[in-house]
Each structure stands twice: as structure tokens, then as C-alpha cells.
Design a protein around this motif. Sequence first.
Motif, PDB file in Angstrom:
ATOM      1  N   GLY A  71      15.876 -12.023  58.290  1.00 14.54           N
ATOM      2  CA  GLY A  71      17.112 -12.661  57.839  1.00 14.54           C
ATOM      3  C   GLY A  71      17.750 -11.900  56.684  1.00 14.54           C
ATOM      4  O   GLY A  71      18.964 -11.704  56.653  1.00 14.54           O
ATOM      5  N   ILE A  72      16.931 -11.453  55.735  1.00 17.83           N
ATOM      6  CA  ILE A  72      17.458 -10.678  54.601  1.00 17.83           C
ATOM      7  C   ILE A  72      17.957  -9.324  55.087  1.00 17.83           C
ATOM      8  O   ILE A  72      19.035  -8.872  54.703  1.00 17.83           O
ATOM      9  CB  ILE A  72      16.383 -10.516  53.500  1.00 17.83           C
ATOM     10  CG1 ILE A  72      16.081 -11.876  52.870  1.00 17.83           C
ATOM     11  CG2 ILE A  72      16.849  -9.528  52.432  1.00 17.83           C
ATOM     12  CD1 ILE A  72      14.927 -11.861  51.886  1.00 17.83           C
ATOM     13  N   ALA A  73      17.185  -8.667  55.953  1.00 16.33           N
ATOM     14  CA  ALA A  73      17.609  -7.363  56.490  1.00 16.33           C
ATOM     15  C   ALA A  73      18.918  -7.514  57.251  1.00 16.33           C
ATOM     16  O   ALA A  73      19.820  -6.676  57.132  1.00 16.33           O
ATOM     17  CB  ALA A  73      16.527  -6.781  57.394  1.00 16.33           C
ATOM     18  N   SER A  74      19.038  -8.569  58.007  1.00 17.04           N
ATOM     19  CA  SER A  74      20.232  -8.812  58.808  1.00 17.04           C
ATOM     20  C   SER A  74      21.467  -9.000  57.927  1.00 17.04           C
ATOM     21  O   SER A  74      22.565  -8.564  58.276  1.00 17.04           O
ATOM     22  CB  SER A  74      19.995 -10.052  59.675  1.00 17.04           C
ATOM     23  OG  SER A  74      21.054 -10.300  60.527  1.00 17.04           O
ATOM     24  N   LYS A  75      21.300  -9.606  56.763  1.00 18.41           N
ATOM     25  CA  LYS A  75      22.424  -9.831  55.846  1.00 18.41           C
ATOM     26  C   LYS A  75      22.934  -8.532  55.239  1.00 18.41           C
ATOM     27  O   LYS A  75      24.060  -8.482  54.758  1.00 18.41           O
ATOM     28  CB  LYS A  75      22.024 -10.797  54.743  1.00 18.41           C
ATOM     29  CG  LYS A  75      21.886 -12.215  55.229  1.00 18.41           C
ATOM     30  CD  LYS A  75      21.442 -13.146  54.122  1.00 18.41           C
ATOM     31  CE  LYS A  75      21.194 -14.534  54.681  1.00 18.41           C
ATOM     32  NZ  LYS A  75      20.614 -15.426  53.690  1.00 18.41           N
ATOM     33  N   ALA A  76      22.118  -7.470  55.255  1.00 16.31           N
ATOM     34  CA  ALA A  76      22.547  -6.181  54.700  1.00 16.31           C
ATOM     35  C   ALA A  76      23.528  -5.465  55.630  1.00 16.31           C
ATOM     36  O   ALA A  76      24.245  -4.568  55.195  1.00 16.31           O
ATOM     37  CB  ALA A  76      21.329  -5.289  54.441  1.00 16.31           C
ATOM     38  N   ILE A  77      23.572  -5.865  56.897  1.00 15.69           N
ATOM     39  CA  ILE A  77      24.455  -5.222  57.879  1.00 15.69           C
ATOM     40  C   ILE A  77      25.892  -5.710  57.657  1.00 15.69           C
ATOM     41  O   ILE A  77      26.122  -6.904  57.469  1.00 15.69           O
ATOM     42  CB  ILE A  77      23.990  -5.536  59.315  1.00 15.69           C
ATOM     43  CG1 ILE A  77      22.567  -5.018  59.536  1.00 15.69           C
ATOM     44  CG2 ILE A  77      24.948  -4.939  60.343  1.00 15.69           C
ATOM     45  CD1 ILE A  77      21.936  -5.482  60.838  1.00 15.69           C
ATOM     46  N   HIS A  78      26.829  -4.790  57.712  1.00 17.73           N
ATOM     47  CA  HIS A  78      28.243  -5.136  57.549  1.00 17.73           C
ATOM     48  C   HIS A  78      28.605  -6.226  58.558  1.00 17.73           C
ATOM     49  O   HIS A  78      28.209  -6.157  59.730  1.00 17.73           O
ATOM     50  CB  HIS A  78      29.106  -3.892  57.772  1.00 17.73           C
ATOM     51  CG  HIS A  78      30.528  -4.072  57.387  1.00 17.73           C
ATOM     52  ND1 HIS A  78      31.424  -4.801  58.153  1.00 17.73           N
ATOM     53  CD2 HIS A  78      31.213  -3.618  56.308  1.00 17.73           C
ATOM     54  CE1 HIS A  78      32.602  -4.791  57.566  1.00 17.73           C
ATOM     55  NE2 HIS A  78      32.515  -4.081  56.445  1.00 17.73           N
ATOM     56  N   PRO A  79      29.366  -7.248  58.141  1.00 14.21           N
ATOM     57  CA  PRO A  79      29.713  -8.352  59.046  1.00 14.21           C
ATOM     58  C   PRO A  79      30.363  -7.898  60.356  1.00 14.21           C
ATOM     59  O   PRO A  79      30.132  -8.512  61.404  1.00 14.21           O
ATOM     60  CB  PRO A  79      30.684  -9.210  58.227  1.00 14.21           C
ATOM     61  CG  PRO A  79      30.368  -8.888  56.805  1.00 14.21           C
ATOM     62  CD  PRO A  79      29.902  -7.453  56.790  1.00 14.21           C
ATOM     63  N   GLU A  80      31.158  -6.831  60.328  1.00 17.36           N
ATOM     64  CA  GLU A  80      31.815  -6.369  61.558  1.00 17.36           C
ATOM     65  C   GLU A  80      30.831  -5.682  62.508  1.00 17.36           C
ATOM     66  O   GLU A  80      31.142  -5.521  63.685  1.00 17.36           O
ATOM     67  CB  GLU A  80      32.954  -5.409  61.217  1.00 17.36           C
ATOM     68  CG  GLU A  80      34.122  -6.086  60.531  1.00 17.36           C
ATOM     69  CD  GLU A  80      35.219  -5.107  60.154  1.00 17.36           C
ATOM     70  OE1 GLU A  80      35.133  -3.920  60.517  1.00 17.36           O
ATOM     71  OE2 GLU A  80      36.169  -5.552  59.483  1.00 17.36           O
ATOM     72  N   ASP A  81      29.683  -5.246  62.017  1.00 22.14           N
ATOM     73  CA  ASP A  81      28.693  -4.551  62.852  1.00 22.14           C
ATOM     74  C   ASP A  81      27.536  -5.453  63.270  1.00 22.14           C
ATOM     75  O   ASP A  81      26.794  -5.134  64.194  1.00 22.14           O
ATOM     76  CB  ASP A  81      28.119  -3.346  62.089  1.00 22.14           C
ATOM     77  CG  ASP A  81      29.183  -2.341  61.712  1.00 22.14           C
ATOM     78  OD1 ASP A  81      30.258  -2.337  62.338  1.00 22.14           O
ATOM     79  OD2 ASP A  81      28.933  -1.550  60.790  1.00 22.14           O
ATOM     80  N   HIS A  82      27.391  -6.572  62.584  1.00 20.87           N
ATOM     81  CA  HIS A  82      26.223  -7.435  62.748  1.00 20.87           C
ATOM     82  C   HIS A  82      26.009  -7.929  64.183  1.00 20.87           C
ATOM     83  O   HIS A  82      24.925  -7.773  64.751  1.00 20.87           O
ATOM     84  CB  HIS A  82      26.331  -8.621  61.789  1.00 20.87           C
ATOM     85  CG  HIS A  82      25.162  -9.521  61.830  1.00 20.87           C
ATOM     86  ND1 HIS A  82      25.097 -10.600  62.686  1.00 20.87           N
ATOM     87  CD2 HIS A  82      24.004  -9.487  61.152  1.00 20.87           C
ATOM     88  CE1 HIS A  82      23.947 -11.208  62.520  1.00 20.87           C
ATOM     89  NE2 HIS A  82      23.258 -10.561  61.596  1.00 20.87           N
TER      90      HIS A  82
END
Length: 143
Positions: A71-82
Amino acid sequence: MNLYYELTNDGSPGPLPAYLDMSDGDIIRLLQRQIAIGVWRSDLEAGLTFCSAEACRLFGLPETEGPIDFGIASKAIHPEDHDLALELIETSVREKGSYLFVMRVASGDAGQYRFVRVIGRYRDKANGGGEIIGICHEIPAAE
């Protein structure tokens, strides 16, 4: 706007030719001397992801020998790329294929991102299940 992605299903290129007398480990160690490569594995049945120290660093995670907090790693991804990143993982599992994705990942400075190439491949496990294995590395900014 997504930067680059590709799904492939052509499988592994196979073993290195015997005349080279090098192991896969030799190749990885050579590459790691030139490029800071992170290595990761996601166990699909357990829902756990394990990362090397470099993969943890790229996604702003503390280094651990156990599973990471996805979940923390996923939040590091830019919202447009997630969403596309997650879709590529799901597709590679469904099609038992591989993918390559260049995504923006938070750099630690508020609102700043760096480009990270993530390459993943589905792999069957001996027990009949599956997992995704992969590498990741930062793409240096052009000077």
C-alpha cells in the motif's frame, strides 16, 4: 499521460549459451555494478511482495527482509500511472506473460517524481501457484 508500457507473451529468452561460461547471477552482478537494479517478487497466493534494498529505496520504503507494505509502495506511484501499473500486473498474471512499464515514482521531494522502469514476468511455482518476479531501476534524467 502514461509514458511507456508493453505487454509481451513470448516467454523467456532461455539460458545463456554454454560457451559464455557465465551464470545468470554473474550477469546480474555485472549489471548491478553499472545500474542500481532493484529485484522483487510477489507471491500471488499469499499476497506478499518482497523487495531488495534498492527496490525499497526506489519506492521510498524501509529496507526489510520480510514482505513490504504494498500500500505504501503503491502510493509512491504517480496518480496518472497507478491504475495502468496495477492493470499490467493483473494482465501478466491472467495471460502468464511479462510487462515493461516506465512510471513516475515520488522522489521524496514534495511533488517531485523520477522515472522508474519496472519489468515483471509471471512465473509458475512448483505447488501449482504463481508469482510475479521482476526488476526495477531509475532512469537518469537527461543532462
